[in-house]
Design a protein around this motif. Sequence first.
Motif, mmCIF file in Angstrom:
data_model
loop_
_atom_site.group_PDB
_atom_site.id
_atom_site.type_symbol
_atom_site.label_atom_id
_atom_site.label_comp_id
_atom_site.label_asym_id
_atom_site.label_seq_id
_atom_site.Cartn_x
_atom_site.Cartn_y
_atom_site.Cartn_z
ATOM 1 N N ARG A 1 -40.102 34.626 17.893
ATOM 2 C CA ARG A 1 -39.750 34.250 16.523
ATOM 3 C C ARG A 1 -39.704 32.736 16.353
ATOM 4 O O ARG A 1 -39.796 32.230 15.239
ATOM 5 C CB ARG A 1 -38.401 34.861 16.134
ATOM 6 C CG ARG A 1 -37.200 34.294 16.892
ATOM 7 C CD ARG A 1 -35.930 35.050 16.526
ATOM 8 N NE ARG A 1 -34.770 34.568 17.267
ATOM 9 C CZ ARG A 1 -33.962 33.610 16.831
ATOM 10 N NH1 ARG A 1 -34.209 33.040 15.665
ATOM 11 N NH2 ARG A 1 -32.944 33.233 17.548
ATOM 12 N N HIS A 2 -39.546 32.012 17.462
ATOM 13 C CA HIS A 2 -39.483 30.561 17.367
ATOM 14 C C HIS A 2 -40.856 29.923 17.234
ATOM 15 O O HIS A 2 -40.966 28.712 17.128
ATOM 16 C CB HIS A 2 -38.766 29.981 18.593
ATOM 17 C CG HIS A 2 -37.350 30.428 18.719
ATOM 18 N ND1 HIS A 2 -36.774 30.716 19.917
ATOM 19 C CD2 HIS A 2 -36.407 30.662 17.779
ATOM 20 C CE1 HIS A 2 -35.522 31.103 19.738
ATOM 21 N NE2 HIS A 2 -35.281 31.083 18.449
ATOM 22 N N ARG A 3 -41.871 30.703 17.288
ATOM 23 C CA ARG A 3 -43.209 30.133 17.129
ATOM 24 C C ARG A 3 -43.494 29.729 15.690
ATOM 25 O O ARG A 3 -44.528 29.168 15.395
ATOM 26 C CB ARG A 3 -44.273 31.117 17.631
ATOM 27 C CG ARG A 3 -44.254 31.264 19.144
ATOM 28 C CD ARG A 3 -45.468 32.025 19.637
ATOM 29 N NE ARG A 3 -45.387 32.286 21.060
ATOM 30 C CZ ARG A 3 -45.685 31.404 22.011
ATOM 31 N NH1 ARG A 3 -46.094 30.216 21.663
ATOM 32 N NH2 ARG A 3 -45.579 31.720 23.275
ATOM 33 N N SER A 4 -42.577 30.044 14.802
ATOM 34 C CA SER A 4 -42.688 29.555 13.433
ATOM 35 C C SER A 4 -42.693 28.034 13.475
ATOM 36 O O SER A 4 -41.734 27.426 13.948
ATOM 37 C CB SER A 4 -41.515 30.046 12.578
ATOM 38 O OG SER A 4 -41.439 29.313 11.380
ATOM 39 N N PRO A 5 -43.745 27.386 13.030
ATOM 40 C CA PRO A 5 -43.809 25.919 13.116
ATOM 41 C C PRO A 5 -42.632 25.227 12.442
ATOM 42 O O PRO A 5 -42.108 24.244 12.947
ATOM 43 C CB PRO A 5 -45.133 25.594 12.414
ATOM 44 C CG PRO A 5 -45.953 26.831 12.546
ATOM 45 C CD PRO A 5 -44.977 27.961 12.457
ATOM 46 N N VAL A 6 -42.192 25.755 11.301
ATOM 47 C CA VAL A 6 -41.098 25.115 10.569
ATOM 48 C C VAL A 6 -39.793 25.225 11.348
ATOM 49 O O VAL A 6 -39.052 24.250 11.490
ATOM 50 C CB VAL A 6 -40.946 25.757 9.167
ATOM 51 C CG1 VAL A 6 -39.721 25.194 8.454
ATOM 52 C CG2 VAL A 6 -42.198 25.503 8.333
ATOM 53 N N TYR A 7 -39.505 26.414 11.865
ATOM 54 C CA TYR A 7 -38.258 26.640 12.601
ATOM 55 C C TYR A 7 -38.179 25.742 13.838
ATOM 56 O O TYR A 7 -37.184 25.067 14.079
ATOM 57 C CB TYR A 7 -38.168 28.110 13.003
ATOM 58 C CG TYR A 7 -36.876 28.486 13.703
ATOM 59 C CD1 TYR A 7 -35.806 29.017 12.994
ATOM 60 C CD2 TYR A 7 -36.742 28.315 15.076
ATOM 61 C CE1 TYR A 7 -34.631 29.364 13.633
ATOM 62 C CE2 TYR A 7 -35.566 28.651 15.722
ATOM 63 C CZ TYR A 7 -34.513 29.177 15.002
ATOM 64 O OH TYR A 7 -33.354 29.506 15.636
ATOM 65 N N LEU A 8 -39.250 25.736 14.616
ATOM 66 C CA LEU A 8 -39.260 24.959 15.843
ATOM 67 C C LEU A 8 -39.254 23.463 15.555
ATOM 68 O O LEU A 8 -38.518 22.697 16.187
ATOM 69 C CB LEU A 8 -40.494 25.331 16.674
ATOM 70 C CG LEU A 8 -40.661 24.596 18.008
ATOM 71 C CD1 LEU A 8 -39.453 24.808 18.900
ATOM 72 C CD2 LEU A 8 -41.937 25.080 18.703
ATOM 73 N N GLY B 1 -35.852 22.216 14.626
ATOM 74 C CA GLY B 1 -34.956 22.136 15.769
ATOM 75 C C GLY B 1 -35.222 20.915 16.633
ATOM 76 O O GLY B 1 -34.287 20.228 17.053
ATOM 77 N N ILE B 2 -36.491 20.623 16.898
ATOM 78 C CA ILE B 2 -36.822 19.464 17.720
ATOM 79 C C ILE B 2 -36.480 18.165 17.000
ATOM 80 O O ILE B 2 -35.951 17.223 17.576
ATOM 81 C CB ILE B 2 -38.318 19.486 18.116
ATOM 82 C CG1 ILE B 2 -38.636 20.726 18.949
ATOM 83 C CG2 ILE B 2 -38.690 18.226 18.882
ATOM 84 C CD1 ILE B 2 -37.880 20.822 20.252
ATOM 85 N N ALA B 3 -36.783 18.117 15.702
ATOM 86 C CA ALA B 3 -36.488 16.912 14.918
ATOM 87 C C ALA B 3 -34.984 16.643 14.873
ATOM 88 O O ALA B 3 -34.541 15.496 14.980
ATOM 89 C CB ALA B 3 -37.041 17.060 13.506
ATOM 90 N N MET B 4 -34.183 17.684 14.724
ATOM 91 C CA MET B 4 -32.725 17.519 14.703
ATOM 92 C C MET B 4 -32.218 17.047 16.062
ATOM 93 O O MET B 4 -31.312 16.209 16.139
ATOM 94 C CB MET B 4 -32.064 18.837 14.314
ATOM 95 C CG MET B 4 -32.261 19.228 12.856
ATOM 96 S SD MET B 4 -31.544 20.850 12.459
ATOM 97 C CE MET B 4 -29.795 20.520 12.758
ATOM 98 N N ALA B 5 -32.818 17.551 17.127
ATOM 99 C CA ALA B 5 -32.418 17.129 18.463
ATOM 100 C C ALA B 5 -32.767 15.654 18.690
ATOM 101 O O ALA B 5 -31.954 14.888 19.229
ATOM 102 C CB ALA B 5 -33.104 18.006 19.509
#
Length: 290
Positions: A209-216, A219-223
């Motif tokens: 489910r994390h393969r959604s480009p927006v979701y992932l 998450g990376i941008a927030m990190a």
Amino acid sequence: MTHATPIRREARTGHLALALRLASLGLPVLPLRAGKGPLGNCRTCAGNACGGRPNMKIPGPCVCPRPCHAWAAATTDPAVLTSPAWATAWRDAGVVGYHPGGAGVTVVDLDDADAVAWARTTLPPTRTVATTRGEHWIYSGTLRSVNGVRPGVDLKSSMAYARWLGPGAGALTELPEVVRALAEKAPVSVRSAPRAVTVPAPAGGGECRHRSPVYLERGIAMAEQRITDATNGIHTTVYRTFLAVLSAHGRCGCLTEGHIGRLFTAAQAKGESPRHCTDAWSNAQTALGM
């Protein structure tokens, strides 16, 4: 408690006085936090939203008067160093740093006794400065900055900063070919992607489910932003951020080397070495039983 303010003011005055003296000698200087990392970017420049600075080879000019963008903020201009925009930086500074490349030198950062022993049997004598765990060997001449050229050895010159620890002892000599060769052969540079880290694919072979480009991407941008915005406790922040990313995405196989490289780059921009980044990542994996 009544002495806290005078002590703080005295420290700030001492850092600024030292910075002005070094600047007068041609060393581009900048304030560093107590943990030896650069002060974080201001809100306008966070995440290089301002477009960076020309000498960072990032498109777009940045005219921010504050000491943003780590090494790129280093200056010899006394008007900038004493400006109101830098007052808070000197108040919060733990030490004074400088840009070796801007001063025309290269720092061979020897992080432990084994690295020092290697240098003494391999490198020509030059100016040396004692550090907490090892030594800085300083040579005249510049090259690209590279971390981890061999165990316990980093090269700091262009696009990097070093802590000022005193003038050192010995005569400054020309950068030897053996050091230049290390820079050319080293596989990991200050701003390169880290080594590949393998994470297990999701069990059962189902679509992640994390393969959604927006979701992932979110998450990376927030990190990345969490690391960039940290003003203290960088080691802890990096570890906890890595732990959070691995907890959310580490078991499903959606993380790529590019994602991990972005996190490592953000951490290195705050002063973490590639080795420390790798250790934090490994420790987070261990904590999660990976």
